[in-house]
Scaffold this active site. Structure first.
Site: not given
Length: 254
Positions: A56, A105, A116, A210, A228
């Site tokens: 990806r 996200h 860690c 949209n 967009a």
């Protein structure tokens, strides 16, 4: 004007990045994306999960910002204070030139130790060579800073909390803005979907851009049924014609 943009998958889709729920191809056609995006999946089969995210990331790096990304960055050059709150994990807003981008996200092109939290440079998720073809299993790198840690994508998986700093900054930006643009998002993913409702509750004008109707469409002050890039282009044209216009006048009636 203080402008906040909340952007979702539809924003990146115009650059050729498939949405998370689009059909997979090649090797990955056999797997459910949602089963590759949990801490449990990584624990069960880290090579499968790491390989998929490497694939990806390679695809995202090949994509280019489109006119909508560039238009959002241009708002800053016109003197507006712009914050981009994005649910997308790519870096297209940054590459287009936006200077304040909050990733709710996480970031696909970054990784960290699952144990860690250590990071290394260059980041192994984008290290050469890129995944071959449609990707393959790859063992995630071991962490040199702790015992037994493995690197994982620096994204928010199902069941994980949003990064606190980004979420708090997004809420603060909403409270302070004069206009909220909601671009290319279905409004189905929480808690991000609540941000436009907070803006409406405090009386801030909200414009949805949209091509598909969403639950927000009838509640927003205006809803432009446009992709967009076309929506941002329209906004820039209106700002050019009436740079001092009130935000509600600028976006027009519902």
């Amino acid at each position: 004007m203080r402008i906040v943009l909340l952007t979702g998958a539809g924003m990146s889709a115009e650059s050729g990045i498939p949405t998370f729920r689009d059909a997979l191809t090649g090797l990955w056609a056999r797997f459910d994306p949602q089963r590759l995006a949990t801490p449990e999946a990584f624990d069960d089969d880290p090579a499968l999960v790491w390989g998929w995210y490497r694939w990806r990331a390679a695809r995202a790096r090949q994509a280019r910002p489109h006119a909508g990304h560039l238009g959002i960055a241009a708002l800053e050059t016109l003197g507006h204070a712009v914050s981009v709150v994005t649910q997308n994990v790519d870096d297209l807003h940054e590459r287009a030139g936006s200077s304040r981008v909050l990733h709710l996200h996480g970031r696909l092109l970054a990784s960290r130790c699952a144990g860690c939290g250590a990071r290394i440079d260059p980041d192994p998720i984008v290290a050469a060579p890129p995944p071959a073809g449609d990707g393959a299993r790859e063992e995630p790198p071991a962490c040199a800073h702790c015992d037994g840690g493995r690197f994982r994508p620096d994204v928010v998986w199902f069941g994980e909390s949003l990064p606190g700093e980004a979420w708090n900054a997004a809420q603060e930006a909403i409270v302070a803005c004069d206009l909220l643009l909601v671009v290319g998002t279905s409004g189905l993913v929480h808690p991000a979907a609540a941000l436009p409702l907070h803006a409406l509750a405090q009386g801030t004008p909200v414009l949805e851009i949209n091509p598909e109707r969403t639950a927000l469409s009838t509640r927003a002050d205006a809803a432009w049924p446009l992709p967009a890039a076309a929506g941002i282009e329209r906004l820039l044209a209106r700002l050019d014609a009436s740079p001092e216009a009130d935000p509600r006048t600028l976006i027009g009636p519902r």
